[in-house]
Design a protein around this motif. Structure first.
Motif, PDB file in Angstrom:
ATOM      1  N   LEU A 275     -77.621 -36.873 -52.564  1.00  0.00           N
ATOM      2  CA  LEU A 275     -76.772 -38.074 -52.486  1.00  0.00           C
ATOM      3  C   LEU A 275     -77.463 -39.311 -53.052  1.00  0.00           C
ATOM      4  O   LEU A 275     -77.026 -40.430 -52.816  1.00  0.00           O
ATOM      5  N   ALA A 276     -78.544 -39.087 -53.815  1.00  0.00           N
ATOM      6  CA  ALA A 276     -79.345 -40.216 -54.300  1.00  0.00           C
ATOM      7  C   ALA A 276     -78.537 -41.161 -55.181  1.00  0.00           C
ATOM      8  O   ALA A 276     -78.656 -42.386 -55.068  1.00  0.00           O
ATOM      9  N   SER A 277     -77.722 -40.616 -56.082  1.00  0.00           N
ATOM     10  CA  SER A 277     -76.955 -41.484 -56.998  1.00  0.00           C
ATOM     11  C   SER A 277     -76.023 -42.411 -56.227  1.00  0.00           C
ATOM     12  O   SER A 277     -75.917 -43.611 -56.530  1.00  0.00           O
ATOM     13  N   ALA A 278     -75.353 -41.877 -55.199  1.00  0.00           N
ATOM     14  CA  ALA A 278     -74.463 -42.703 -54.386  1.00  0.00           C
ATOM     15  C   ALA A 278     -75.262 -43.727 -53.599  1.00  0.00           C
ATOM     16  O   ALA A 278     -74.900 -44.912 -53.533  1.00  0.00           O
ATOM     17  N   GLY A 279     -76.369 -43.284 -52.979  1.00  0.00           N
ATOM     18  CA  GLY A 279     -77.181 -44.209 -52.186  1.00  0.00           C
ATOM     19  C   GLY A 279     -77.762 -45.330 -53.031  1.00  0.00           C
ATOM     20  O   GLY A 279     -77.786 -46.497 -52.604  1.00  0.00           O
ATOM     21  N   ARG A 280     -78.218 -45.016 -54.232  1.00  0.00           N
ATOM     22  CA  ARG A 280     -78.804 -46.044 -55.106  1.00  0.00           C
ATOM     23  C   ARG A 280     -77.744 -47.034 -55.581  1.00  0.00           C
ATOM     24  O   ARG A 280     -78.008 -48.236 -55.722  1.00  0.00           O
ATOM     25  N   ALA A 281     -76.537 -46.532 -55.839  1.00  0.00           N
ATOM     26  CA  ALA A 281     -75.461 -47.433 -56.275  1.00  0.00           C
ATOM     27  C   ALA A 281     -75.143 -48.455 -55.185  1.00  0.00           C
ATOM     28  O   ALA A 281     -75.000 -49.653 -55.461  1.00  0.00           O
ATOM     29  N   ILE A 282     -75.056 -47.999 -53.935  1.00  0.00           N
ATOM     30  CA  ILE A 282     -74.791 -48.930 -52.834  1.00  0.00           C
ATOM     31  C   ILE A 282     -75.963 -49.899 -52.675  1.00  0.00           C
ATOM     32  O   ILE A 282     -75.761 -51.106 -52.492  1.00  0.00           O
ATOM     33  N   ARG A 283     -77.178 -49.370 -52.761  1.00  0.00           N
ATOM     34  CA  ARG A 283     -78.369 -50.229 -52.649  1.00  0.00           C
ATOM     35  C   ARG A 283     -78.366 -51.310 -53.723  1.00  0.00           C
ATOM     36  O   ARG A 283     -78.577 -52.500 -53.420  1.00  0.00           O
ATOM     37  N   SER A 556     -72.403 -48.400 -63.194  1.00  0.00           N
ATOM     38  CA  SER A 556     -71.365 -49.160 -62.496  1.00  0.00           C
ATOM     39  C   SER A 556     -70.081 -49.246 -63.312  1.00  0.00           C
ATOM     40  O   SER A 556     -69.029 -49.611 -62.774  1.00  0.00           O
ATOM     41  N   ARG A 557     -70.143 -48.923 -64.587  1.00  0.00           N
ATOM     42  CA  ARG A 557     -68.945 -48.976 -65.424  1.00  0.00           C
ATOM     43  C   ARG A 557     -68.202 -47.642 -65.445  1.00  0.00           C
ATOM     44  O   ARG A 557     -67.244 -47.481 -66.189  1.00  0.00           O
TER      45      ARG A 557
END
Length: 637
Positions: A275-283, A556-557
């Motif tokens: 879930l790193a990609s999702a967690g990093r996006a929120i961070r 983000s795009r």
């Protein structure tokens, strides 16, 4: 004469004997306590059904137009409890044959029934008529404005709703109508600030001025301290105003809470692992909002720690964070960890979890939260699916055809939709599934029963032994299509449906049908597709924060854009959790929607309805009516 004297003497004797008997009885009972005999009240209040039956009996004995007037009154008696019967009574009348005053009465009765049956479009159809608009009956006009205002609320057209409320002959009548007062309050909380300000400066009605001023106090963007100070000032000026019912019960406690903002906070997110990609996006979305506000903040921003949850015990991490003085935790992200932390929240620590444990399908957030310090915020597919169902019913549709992917996501998007749709009185005409191997034109043709139409034509041609001039037809028992899908699937499904003669059927999807990028050449095939979208994706509402995020992180795009938006909104929410939870009607404008917190401490998102036109997104308007009288104008002008 002797006879008359005899009769008078006999009458006098009877009176005397009667008097003696009464005296004897009273004397004999003098030792007993007196009794009061209660006689049945001659007044008998009829039930609505009984009153309607009496009116209908009178109508049978009356000539036109009195019979029509009595039938309309009978229908009004039955609207709340026997709506179908009320509608049948009005169906027996010919609107065009009625005198103008009765046309207006019938239109109002029809509009009430439409509201009761969830037929929002019909409310406007019946009230936007010359007979109603031109009526000199002030009470009827007030009822018409109220019905239309409530209907506009359901469409989230709050500026139009405010116009209707402002045309009431006496706004103070809402004091005796709690349901209407609540609807008016909803309008005020959501109407554009400019409209509220202009109306406040124009009106001389003190009751209205009080409503408008408290609504301005609740506008998004104010700190909790400022809002509470303004509410205290308002209550001092308007101590007897009915809007005091919407003030928080304990302003003093909230004022104390407003000073207790965290000095330290932690983000518990998976920044490694699956879930790193999702967690990093929120961070990264959170940090973008944090640093943008760093120089502008009136108070020092809290110190932020970022803790990786991958492969670790989230409860131990939370307790360790507490030992370091952290009083606000953002996260975790996956549902299992959210459940663990909810059951084991460290005392004195507030948690904003980034997922919802259970959807609010049954109680819609009506049950109070079990943990006052635990909040849930997620981007739920289920919430969107229910929003699609509500909008479809609102737009006047009742039978839906569903085209859905054969995935677990498709299960959730479909099950939540169907549950809400059927609860609101809708029917499901059929469900067809697709996968990556599906030929979409064949799928659409089969789902729309076009194949059956062609098969019947071929059979008839064989029987007649001659070719037929035949145009294939789709099924006519559906008035809406729901297709939860991603952008790639939607771009294939939508033209396939048009090819199979369903081009004019209203088609709805979840926000996943939009790629997140403005691409008219590829999205022109999506024309007329209707979807709910978060602010992040609205093309004409790009702020500096969103622009900075898009410029900094290429992810983000694309598909992760909504998670960057979520991270930014987490930063906005973190100091306002108690404010949103304890000030009824408080909202926060975020990139993921208009945010509020329900009684279960779940963050709710109000999305913007959009429709594709020329391959571009445009706001979805209230459905146009297809009957001539709906656009009636005031003939006296």
């Amino acid at each position: 004469m002797r006879q008359g004297l005899f009769m008078r003497q006999g009458f006098s004797k009877r009176i005397l004997i009667t008097a003696l008997l009464i005296s004897a009885v009273l004397t004999g009972c003098s030792t007993q306590p007196s009794k009061v005999v209660e006689l049945p009240s001659p007044a008998y209040e009829l039930t609505p059904e009984e009153a309607a039956d009496q009116l209908l009996e009178r109508a049978k004995r009356s000539s036109f137009p009195e019979s029509a007037r009595l039938k309309i009154q009978a229908a009004r008696q039955l609207t709340d409890d026997q709506t179908v019967r009320a509608q049948a009574i009005l169906d027996s009348l010919n609107y065009d044959e009625l005198p103008e005053p009765l046309k207006a009465e019938m239109a109002l009765a029809r509009a009430r029934i439409a509201e009761q049956m969830g037929q929002n479009r019909e409310v406007f159809f019946w009230l936007d008529r010359a007979s109603v608009i031109n009526s000199s009956n002030i009470q009827l006009q007030d009822q018409s404005h109220t019905l239309k205002a409530r209907a506009y609320n359901r469409y989230r057209e709050y500026a139009a709703a405010l116009d209707e409320w402002s045309m009431l002959s006496d706004i103070s009548r809402l004091d005796q109508q709690p349901e209407d007062r609540d609807a008016f309050w909803e309008t005020l909380l959501n109407a554009p600030k400019e409209r509220l300000t202009d109306l406040a400066s124009e009106t001389n009605n003190q009751a209205m001025k009080g409503w408008l001023q408290i609504a301005l106090v609740y506008r998004p963007g104010k700190s909790l301290e400022q809002q509470l100070a303004d509410l205290t000032s308002w209550r001092t000026r308007w101590p007897e105003h009915p809007a005091t019912a919407y003030l928080p019960k304990d302003i003093a406690a909230l004022q104390i809470a407003s000073t207790q903002q965290p000095d330290k906070m932690a983000l518990l997110l998976p920044v490694s692992g699956p879930l790193a990609s999702a967690g990093r996006a929120i961070r990264d979305g959170f940090l973008a909002a944090y640093y943008q506000n760093l120089s502008d903040a009136q108070k020092p921003l809290p110190e932020v720690s970022i803790i990786d949850t991958h492969g670790k015990d989230v409860v131990e991490l939370a307790n360790e964070a507490k030992s370091k003085g952290i009083t606000l935790i953002i996260g975790p992200l996956d549902k299992i960890n959210v459940g663990l932390l909810k059951e084991n929240t460290p005392e004195g620590v507030t948690v904003l979890a980034l997922n919802t444990l259970a959807d609010n399908e049954e109680d819609n957030g009506s049950q109070p939260a079990q943990n006052d310090n635990f909040f849930e915020y997620g981007l739920s597919t289920e919430d969107e699916a229910r929003a699609v169902a509500r909008r479809g019913i609102l737009d006047g549709h009742r039978r839906v055809l569903i085209l859905r992917p054969e995935t677990s996501w498709g299960d959730r998007a479909t099950n939540s939709f169907v549950s809400e749709w059927t609860k609101l009185g809708g029917e499901v005409a059929g469900v067809s599934e697709f996968n990556e191997r599906t030929e979409f034109s064949q799928l659409a043709g089969k789902a729309l029963l076009v194949d059956d139409s062609q098969k019947r034509a071929r059979e008839l041609s064989r029987v007649l032994r001659e070719p037929l001039g035949f145009a294939p037809q789709r099924r006519r028992d559906v008035d809406m299509i729901y297709m939860p899908s991603n952008a790639k699937e939607a771009r294939q499904l939508k033209p396939a449906l048009s090819y199979q003669y369903a081009g004019k059927l209203p088609i709805y999807a979840t926000s996943s049908a939009y790629s997140g990028k403005v691409d008219p050449s590829r999205d022109q095939d999506l024309d007329n597709l209707r979807i709910p979208l978060m602010t992040w994706y609205l093309p004409d509402q790009k702020g500096s924060l969103e622009s900075n995020i898009r410029a900094t992180w290429s992810n983000s795009r694309g598909l992760y854009g909504s998670l960057y938006a979520m991270g930014a909104d987490v930063f906005k929410l973190s100091p306002r959790l108690q404010q949103l939870a304890n000030l009824p009607g408080s909202r926060l404008k975020g990139l993921t929607g208009l945010l509020s917190i329900n009684s279960k401490h779940q963050v709710e998102r109000e999305l913007s309805w959009q429709v594709f036109r020329g391959g571009r997104l445009k706001p979805l308007p209230i459905p146009a009516q297809d009957k001539a009288d709906v656009l009636a104008i005031k003939t006296s002008e």
